[in-house]
Design a protein around this motif. Sequence first.
Motif, PDB file in Angstrom:
ATOM      1  N   ASN A 279       8.548   0.884  10.680  1.00 30.69           N
ATOM      2  CA  ASN A 279       7.507   1.643   9.969  1.00 30.69           C
ATOM      3  C   ASN A 279       6.480   2.225  10.955  1.00 30.69           C
ATOM      4  O   ASN A 279       5.308   1.854  10.974  1.00 30.69           O
TER       5      ASN A 279
ATOM      6  N   ARG B 167       1.024   3.549  13.101  1.00 30.89           N
ATOM      7  CA  ARG B 167       0.057   4.540  13.571  1.00 30.89           C
ATOM      8  C   ARG B 167      -1.157   4.560  12.644  1.00 30.89           C
ATOM      9  O   ARG B 167      -2.312   4.482  13.092  1.00 30.89           O
ATOM     10  N   PHE B 168      -0.875   4.647  11.344  1.00 27.92           N
ATOM     11  CA  PHE B 168      -1.925   4.736  10.327  1.00 27.92           C
ATOM     12  C   PHE B 168      -2.907   3.557  10.450  1.00 27.92           C
ATOM     13  O   PHE B 168      -4.116   3.748  10.498  1.00 27.92           O
TER      14      PHE B 168
ATOM     15  N   ARG C 158       1.039  12.054   0.475  1.00 27.72           N
ATOM     16  CA  ARG C 158       0.634  11.614   1.813  1.00 27.72           C
ATOM     17  C   ARG C 158      -0.222  12.638   2.547  1.00 27.72           C
ATOM     18  O   ARG C 158      -0.161  13.824   2.263  1.00 27.72           O
ATOM     19  N   GLY C 159      -0.974  12.136   3.522  1.00 29.97           N
ATOM     20  CA  GLY C 159      -1.759  13.017   4.385  1.00 29.97           C
ATOM     21  C   GLY C 159      -2.918  13.694   3.687  1.00 29.97           C
ATOM     22  O   GLY C 159      -3.397  14.731   4.120  1.00 29.97           O
ATOM     23  N   ARG C 160      -3.406  13.075   2.610  1.00 23.20           N
ATOM     24  CA  ARG C 160      -4.537  13.665   1.882  1.00 23.20           C
ATOM     25  C   ARG C 160      -5.673  12.666   1.701  1.00 23.20           C
ATOM     26  O   ARG C 160      -6.521  12.829   0.836  1.00 23.20           O
ATOM     27  N   GLY C 161      -5.592  11.576   2.449  1.00 22.50           N
ATOM     28  CA  GLY C 161      -6.688  10.606   2.388  1.00 22.50           C
ATOM     29  C   GLY C 161      -6.508   9.489   1.377  1.00 22.50           C
ATOM     30  O   GLY C 161      -7.401   8.647   1.231  1.00 22.50           O
TER      31      GLY C 161
ATOM     32  N   ILE D 184       0.870  -1.177   0.000  1.00 21.32           N
ATOM     33  CA  ILE D 184       0.000   0.000   0.000  1.00 21.32           C
ATOM     34  C   ILE D 184       0.905   1.224   0.000  1.00 21.32           C
ATOM     35  O   ILE D 184       1.838   1.311   0.794  1.00 21.32           O
ATOM     36  N   ASP D 185       0.658   2.117  -0.932  1.00 23.56           N
ATOM     37  CA  ASP D 185       1.491   3.308  -1.067  1.00 23.56           C
ATOM     38  C   ASP D 185       0.660   4.514  -1.451  1.00 23.56           C
ATOM     39  O   ASP D 185      -0.147   4.442  -2.374  1.00 23.56           O
ATOM     40  N   ALA D 186       0.886   5.593  -0.730  1.00 22.60           N
ATOM     41  CA  ALA D 186       0.311   6.886  -1.118  1.00 22.60           C
ATOM     42  C   ALA D 186       1.449   7.718  -1.702  1.00 22.60           C
ATOM     43  O   ALA D 186       2.457   7.927  -1.027  1.00 22.60           O
TER      44      ALA D 186
ATOM     45  N   GLY E 138      -4.254   6.922   1.375  1.00 24.20           N
ATOM     46  CA  GLY E 138      -4.106   5.639   2.073  1.00 24.20           C
ATOM     47  C   GLY E 138      -5.436   5.177   2.662  1.00 24.20           C
ATOM     48  O   GLY E 138      -5.791   3.994   2.560  1.00 24.20           O
ATOM     49  N   SER E 139      -6.174   6.100   3.259  1.00 20.64           N
ATOM     50  CA  SER E 139      -7.475   5.732   3.858  1.00 20.64           C
ATOM     51  C   SER E 139      -8.428   5.201   2.801  1.00 20.64           C
ATOM     52  O   SER E 139      -9.142   4.215   3.034  1.00 20.64           O
TER      53      SER E 139
ATOM     54  N   ARG F 124      -5.028   3.506  13.684  1.00 24.69           N
ATOM     55  CA  ARG F 124      -6.066   4.533  13.631  1.00 24.69           C
ATOM     56  C   ARG F 124      -7.226   4.088  12.738  1.00 24.69           C
ATOM     57  O   ARG F 124      -8.291   4.676  12.766  1.00 24.69           O
ATOM     58  N   ARG F 125      -6.983   3.059  11.925  1.00 25.24           N
ATOM     59  CA  ARG F 125      -8.022   2.582  11.017  1.00 25.24           C
ATOM     60  C   ARG F 125      -8.561   1.210  11.396  1.00 25.24           C
ATOM     61  O   ARG F 125      -8.995   0.437  10.549  1.00 25.24           O
TER      62      ARG F 125
HETATM   63  C1  LIG Z   1       0.933   4.407   5.242  1.00 24.87           C
HETATM   64  C2  LIG Z   1       0.442   5.276   4.078  1.00 24.87           C
HETATM   65  C3  LIG Z   1      -0.094   4.370   2.977  1.00 24.87           C
HETATM   66  C4  LIG Z   1      -0.675   6.192   4.570  1.00 24.87           C
HETATM   67  O1  LIG Z   1      -1.210   6.903   3.452  1.00 24.87           O
HETATM   68  P1  LIG Z   1      -1.736   8.428   3.516  1.00 24.87           P
HETATM   69  O2  LIG Z   1      -2.365   8.716   2.211  1.00 24.87           O
HETATM   70  O3  LIG Z   1      -0.670   9.336   3.974  1.00 24.87           O
HETATM   71  O4  LIG Z   1      -2.863   8.268   4.612  1.00 24.87           O
HETATM   72  P2  LIG Z   1      -4.105   9.267   4.857  1.00 24.87           P
HETATM   73  O5  LIG Z   1      -3.844  10.569   4.214  1.00 24.87           O
HETATM   74  O6  LIG Z   1      -5.335   8.558   4.459  1.00 24.87           O
HETATM   75  O7  LIG Z   1      -4.084   9.381   6.411  1.00 24.87           O
HETATM   76  C5  LIG Z   1      -2.940   9.926   7.059  1.00 24.87           C
HETATM   77  C6  LIG Z   1      -3.352  11.098   7.924  1.00 24.87           C
HETATM   78  O8  LIG Z   1      -3.652  12.207   7.117  1.00 24.87           O
HETATM   79  C7  LIG Z   1      -4.911  12.746   7.493  1.00 24.87           C
HETATM   80  N1  LIG Z   1      -5.622  13.252   6.322  1.00 24.87           N
HETATM   81  C8  LIG Z   1      -6.402  12.552   5.485  1.00 24.87           C
HETATM   82  N2  LIG Z   1      -6.917  13.354   4.541  1.00 24.87           N
HETATM   83  C9  LIG Z   1      -6.420  14.578   4.780  1.00 24.87           C
HETATM   84  C10 LIG Z   1      -6.562  15.831   4.135  1.00 24.87           C
HETATM   85  N3  LIG Z   1      -7.325  15.965   3.048  1.00 24.87           N
HETATM   86  N4  LIG Z   1      -5.868  16.869   4.639  1.00 24.87           N
HETATM   87  C11 LIG Z   1      -5.084  16.720   5.727  1.00 24.87           C
HETATM   88  N5  LIG Z   1      -4.923  15.574   6.383  1.00 24.87           N
HETATM   89  C12 LIG Z   1      -5.590  14.510   5.916  1.00 24.87           C
HETATM   90  C13 LIG Z   1      -5.656  11.596   8.060  1.00 24.87           C
HETATM   91  O9  LIG Z   1      -6.635  12.067   8.967  1.00 24.87           O
HETATM   92  C14 LIG Z   1      -4.588  10.792   8.705  1.00 24.87           C
HETATM   93  O10 LIG Z   1      -4.373  11.187  10.039  1.00 24.87           O
HETATM   94  P3  LIG Z   1      -4.913  10.240  11.210  1.00 24.87           P
HETATM   95  O11 LIG Z   1      -4.198   8.905  11.056  1.00 24.87           O
HETATM   96  O12 LIG Z   1      -4.562  10.982  12.438  1.00 24.87           O
HETATM   97  O13 LIG Z   1      -6.375  10.067  10.983  1.00 24.87           O
HETATM   98  C15 LIG Z   1       1.573   6.197   3.544  1.00 24.87           C
HETATM   99  O14 LIG Z   1       2.189   6.828   4.632  1.00 24.87           O
HETATM  100  C16 LIG Z   1       2.643   5.505   2.722  1.00 24.87           C
HETATM  101  O15 LIG Z   1       2.525   5.389   1.497  1.00 24.87           O
HETATM  102  N6  LIG Z   1       3.727   5.050   3.361  1.00 24.87           N
HETATM  103  C17 LIG Z   1       4.886   4.490   2.639  1.00 24.87           C
HETATM  104  C18 LIG Z   1       4.638   3.083   2.201  1.00 24.87           C
HETATM  105  C19 LIG Z   1       4.383   2.195   3.367  1.00 24.87           C
HETATM  106  O16 LIG Z   1       5.083   2.218   4.356  1.00 24.87           O
HETATM  107  N7  LIG Z   1       3.346   1.361   3.242  1.00 24.87           N
HETATM  108  C20 LIG Z   1       2.971   0.455   4.291  1.00 24.87           C
HETATM  109  C21 LIG Z   1       3.769  -0.776   4.215  1.00 24.87           C
HETATM  110  S1  LIG Z   1       3.193  -1.987   5.353  1.00 24.87           S
END
Ligand SMILES: CC(C)(COP(=O)(O)OP(=O)(O)OC[C@H]1O[C@@H](n2cnc3c(N)ncnc32)[C@H](O)[C@@H]1OP(=O)(O)O)[C@@H](O)C(=O)NCCC(=O)NCCS
Length: 160
Positions: free
Chosen positions: A105, A110-111, A73-76, A68-70, A78-79, A114-115
């Motif tokens: 990691n 944390r991610f 990041r932080g824009r929803g 799973i990769d965003a 991953g969710s 939280r889900r």
């Molecule tokens: C883990 C990973 C997939 C999370 O993806 P992400 O897109 O950053 O996740 P989200 O944006 O959905 O959520 C992250 C935080 O951003 C917040 N967020 C979501 N949408 C947002 C927005 N529009 N504006 C600001 N913040 C937002 C979320 O509320 C969340 O915070 P919370 O956990 O306190 O609720 C990403 O960090 C990643 O790609 N990591 C590298 C690869 C990796 O390690 N993968 C996992 C291997 S096991």
Amino acid sequence: MLVRAIEEADRIVVGRLVLELWGAHTAVAHGQVFFPASLPGFLVEQQDTVVGLLTYAAADNHLEIVTIDALRRGRGVGSSLVDAAVHRARQLGCNRVRLTTTNDNLDALRFYQRRGFRLASLRPDAVREARRLKPEIPSVGDYGIPITDELDLERWVAPR
Ligand SMILES: CC(C)(COP(=O)(O)OP(=O)(O)OC[C@H]1O[C@@H](n2cnc3c(N)ncnc32)[C@H](O)[C@@H]1OP(=O)(O)O)[C@@H](O)C(=O)NCCC(=O)NCCS
């Protein structure tokens, strides 16, 4: 933001992304080698640009998130990928979604928690064996933490 299933026409793009993000064509977890580019999964697109990728392997009673990769990041992103995986697990009649991550990691730990994911097991030193199967795994990971252990997390999925 559009979340959609990976189609055959996406395979080259997915393969390129996997190599770029995971340093090889393979992902290793619990002693198993996966080829993410040939697995089912989901893409997230924003204005025709891929900003997220999830691949999974489905078994009898669970769906395993393999990668799973965003890309933003932080824009929803991953969710929305986790939501898509949970939805697919329900469609397939699975009772849980599981995944394996590594001790460094912290952001992912944390991610996931939280889900709704719970820690299910810890395999100290499992990355030693994983490196035998995938030598590209770096010795040091996020926050300068040595990558040594595997952790499994799982989230139970209510039946439809
Ligand atoms: C883990 C990973 C997939 C999370 O993806 P992400 O897109 O950053 O996740 P989200 O944006 O959905 O959520 C992250 C935080 O951003 C917040 N967020 C979501 N949408 C947002 C927005 N529009 N504006 C600001 N913040 C937002 C979320 O509320 C969340 O915070 P919370 O956990 O306190 O609720 C990403 O960090 C990643 O790609 N990591 C590298 C690869 C990796 O390690 N993968 C996992 C291997 S096991």
